[in-house]
Design a protein around this motif. Structure first.
Motif, PDB file in Angstrom:
ATOM      1  N   UNK A 186       0.835  -1.191   0.000  1.00 19.82           N
ATOM      2  CA  UNK A 186       0.000   0.000   0.000  1.00 19.82           C
ATOM      3  C   UNK A 186       0.878   1.252   0.000  1.00 19.82           C
ATOM      4  N   UNK A 187       0.451   2.231  -0.758  1.00 21.40           N
ATOM      5  CA  UNK A 187       1.215   3.481  -0.831  1.00 21.40           C
ATOM      6  C   UNK A 187       1.422   4.088   0.550  1.00 21.40           C
ATOM      7  N   UNK A 188       0.404   3.996   1.390  1.00 19.33           N
ATOM      8  CA  UNK A 188       0.488   4.624   2.711  1.00 19.33           C
ATOM      9  C   UNK A 188       1.478   3.920   3.640  1.00 19.33           C
ATOM     10  N   UNK A 189       2.003   2.740   3.217  1.00 16.49           N
ATOM     11  CA  UNK A 189       2.954   2.020   4.045  1.00 16.49           C
ATOM     12  C   UNK A 189       4.390   2.144   3.535  1.00 16.49           C
ATOM     13  N   UNK A 190       4.588   2.917   2.485  1.00 18.83           N
ATOM     14  CA  UNK A 190       5.935   3.101   1.957  1.00 18.83           C
ATOM     15  C   UNK A 190       6.694   4.144   2.765  1.00 18.83           C
ATOM     16  N   UNK A 191       7.999   4.132   2.618  1.00 21.76           N
ATOM     17  CA  UNK A 191       8.862   5.058   3.341  1.00 21.76           C
ATOM     18  C   UNK A 191       8.422   6.497   3.108  1.00 21.76           C
ATOM     19  N   UNK A 192       8.296   7.248   4.192  1.00 21.66           N
ATOM     20  CA  UNK A 192       7.901   8.643   4.111  1.00 21.66           C
ATOM     21  C   UNK A 192       6.412   8.879   4.140  1.00 21.66           C
ATOM     22  N   UNK A 193       5.603   7.797   4.122  1.00 15.99           N
ATOM     23  CA  UNK A 193       4.154   7.954   4.107  1.00 15.99           C
ATOM     24  C   UNK A 193       3.498   7.566   5.418  1.00 15.99           C
ATOM     25  N   UNK A 194       4.288   7.228   6.419  1.00 15.83           N
ATOM     26  CA  UNK A 194       3.712   6.906   7.721  1.00 15.83           C
ATOM     27  C   UNK A 194       4.747   7.228   8.799  1.00 15.83           C
ATOM     28  N   UNK A 195       4.283   7.525  10.015  1.00 14.72           N
ATOM     29  CA  UNK A 195       5.224   7.858  11.091  1.00 14.72           C
ATOM     30  C   UNK A 195       6.104   6.660  11.416  1.00 14.72           C
ATOM     31  N   UNK A 196       7.404   6.876  11.413  1.00  8.35           N
ATOM     32  CA  UNK A 196       8.332   5.772  11.596  1.00  8.35           C
ATOM     33  C   UNK A 196       9.232   6.027  12.791  1.00  8.35           C
ATOM     34  N   UNK A 197       9.235   5.083  13.720  1.00  2.05           N
ATOM     35  CA  UNK A 197      10.178   5.100  14.824  1.00  2.05           C
ATOM     36  C   UNK A 197      11.380   4.282  14.384  1.00  2.05           C
ATOM     37  N   UNK A 198      12.538   4.909  14.293  1.00  2.00           N
ATOM     38  CA  UNK A 198      13.727   4.258  13.731  1.00  2.00           C
ATOM     39  C   UNK A 198      14.344   3.243  14.684  1.00  2.00           C
ATOM     40  N   UNK A 199      13.521   2.310  15.145  1.00  2.00           N
ATOM     41  CA  UNK A 199      13.980   1.189  15.961  1.00  2.00           C
ATOM     42  C   UNK A 199      13.383  -0.089  15.376  1.00  2.00           C
ATOM     43  N   UNK A 200      14.223  -1.099  15.168  1.00  2.00           N
ATOM     44  CA  UNK A 200      13.789  -2.294  14.461  1.00  2.00           C
ATOM     45  C   UNK A 200      14.198  -3.543  15.247  1.00  2.00           C
ATOM     46  N   UNK A 201      13.341  -4.562  15.266  1.00  2.27           N
ATOM     47  CA  UNK A 201      13.725  -5.837  15.890  1.00  2.27           C
ATOM     48  C   UNK A 201      14.478  -6.716  14.890  1.00  2.27           C
TER      49      UNK A 201
END
Length: 413
Positions: free
Chosen positions: A117-132
């Motif tokens: 989905x477009x809304x899930x691509x980079x820059x289109x949703x708030x991203x917390x830069x922490x990853x498991x």
């Protein structure tokens, strides 16, 4: 006198802004927009596209690209790889297609769907830069969620313990050293992974460094495994979507800023360029359906859905474009344009976060503005004689019924 005038026009402006947000929202609640929302699929039985359109009130229309219509049951029979469970319950499996028979187990093993989905691509949703980063341990049956998260700084791949919020120096140094030895140049520019343990296995993360090279990072028995891939560093990568699947054919998908889509295979990270054109990742959704005989890509927005059917080698066989028809009654569309020359909204179908947008009206908005001006003359019962009256008319000329309501409501109060 001047402060009083400034106060009045400040209130007029605030009222216009509030009405431009509230009035269209209330109107859409009372008269919701309706469209066909077509579901476009490729039928291996017909060797052409077939689709479902919503008619509202849970009613659907089923048709193929040649114009033939179908009942729901007939529609499912043209798509045995998608609706195989329903067909199995009806005793219609295995279907024979091109002299081949496919039972439920074969179909299940060869099916795979990737939806972006477009809304899930980079820059289109708030991203917390922490990853498991999950630990690949063959001795563990159920993949546990890690106690730490990682992030990329300008110089390191830093691991932070989620319990005490402290940096895990051992993991940080281990993974940072492994990256540097593989030729990674900090900082990272694109980070793509699948941060859930609800998957058959973990394929780690694909990370693009500052020079454009893409690295595959995994955690195996709590040790770093870093591979510098052969992916072209010149690609204008927007995002990398990792998709673990039991077929183990693909690592995932690369989306570029120019709308190119590549599948990352497990064969030495070889890229498969999908034969689609007109894809705008900023405003369109993407779907890839894999079945035993075909690969089908659809791209869609609120206006069209476009499909490309391919063989198992991803060579194009057939294309079809279907409009997403607006079923909203014409009087409702007319009234919306007439009363609302523009609107203020925080919603977007292409973003998962609030995005302030100013959306203009349609051709009938000009007629609405003229009507608002005429009503203003009638309500005043006299022509404008001073600058304040002319200023009010200018406001109404720019904002239509919003300005009319704001000016006259404030005059009344």
């Amino acid at each position: 006198m001047m402060p009083r005038v400034m106060t009045r026009y400040s209130l007029v402006l605030l009222t216009v802004v509030a009405l431009a947000y509230l009035m269209p929202a209330i109107f859409d609640t009372v008269f919701p927009r309706q469209s066909t929302n077509p579901l476009l699929l490729y039928s291996p039985v017909l060797n052409q596209f077939i689709y479902q359109e919503s008619l509202g009130n849970h009613q659907f229309h089923y048709q193929d690209e040649a114009g033939r219509t179908y009942t729901r049951s007939e529609f499912e029979q043209q798509l045995p790889f998608l609706y195989y469970r329903n067909l199995e319950l009806k005793g219609l499996l295995p279907p024979s297609i091109g002299g081949q028979a496919f039972d439920a187990e074969t179909i299940r093993a060869e099916r795979h769907a990737i939806t972006i989905h477009s809304r899930r691509l980079k820059g289109h949703f708030p991203l917390l830069d922490l990853y498991p980063l999950f630990n690949n341990d063959p001795r563990v049956a159920i993949m546990p969620f890690p106690e730490d998260m990682f992030r990329f700084t300008d110089q390191t791949m830093e691991f932070i313990n989620a319990d005490d919020n402290r940096t895990d120096q051992e993991l940080t140094e281990s993974f940072t050293s492994a990256l540097q030895e593989a030729g990674f140049v900090f900082p990272a520019t694109v980070i793509g992974g699948n941060p859930t343990n609800l998957k058959p296995f973990d394929d780690g993360y694909f990370v693009r460094d500052s020079r454009g090279h893409v690295f595959h990072i995994r955690r195996v028995l709590n040790q770093p495994e870093v591979v510098k891939t052969s992916i072209d560093p010149g690609l204008d990568i927007l995002d990398i979507i990792v998709s673990e699947h039991h077929r183990r054919e693909l690592h995932g998908t690369i989306i570029t800023t120019s709308g190119k889509v590549y599948l990352v295979t497990r064969e030495s990270y070889r890229l498969i360029s999908l034969p689609i054109s007109g894809y705008d990742p900023g405003s369109m959704d993407f779907k890839l359906l894999i079945d035993p005989l075909h690969r089908t890509v659809t791209i869609s927005n609120d206006q069209i859905v476009h499909g490309v059917a391919m063989d198992t080698a991803y060579r194009p066989l057939r294309t079809f474009t279907l409009p997403n028809r607006d079923l909203t009654p014409v009087p409702v569309l007319f009234l919306r344009e007439f009363f609302f020359p523009f609107e203020i909204t925080f919603e977007s179908p292409y973003r998962s976060q609030a995005a302030l947008r100013l959306v203009s009206g349609g051709p009938w908005s000009f007629a609405g503005i003229l009507t608002a001006l005429g009503l203003s003359f009638i309500l005043r019962r006299r022509p404008p004689r001073h600058s304040g009256s002319w200023n009010d008319l200018a406001i109404i000329a720019m904002t239509g019924f919003y300005g009319l309501a704001a000016v006259h409501l404030l005059d009344e109060t």
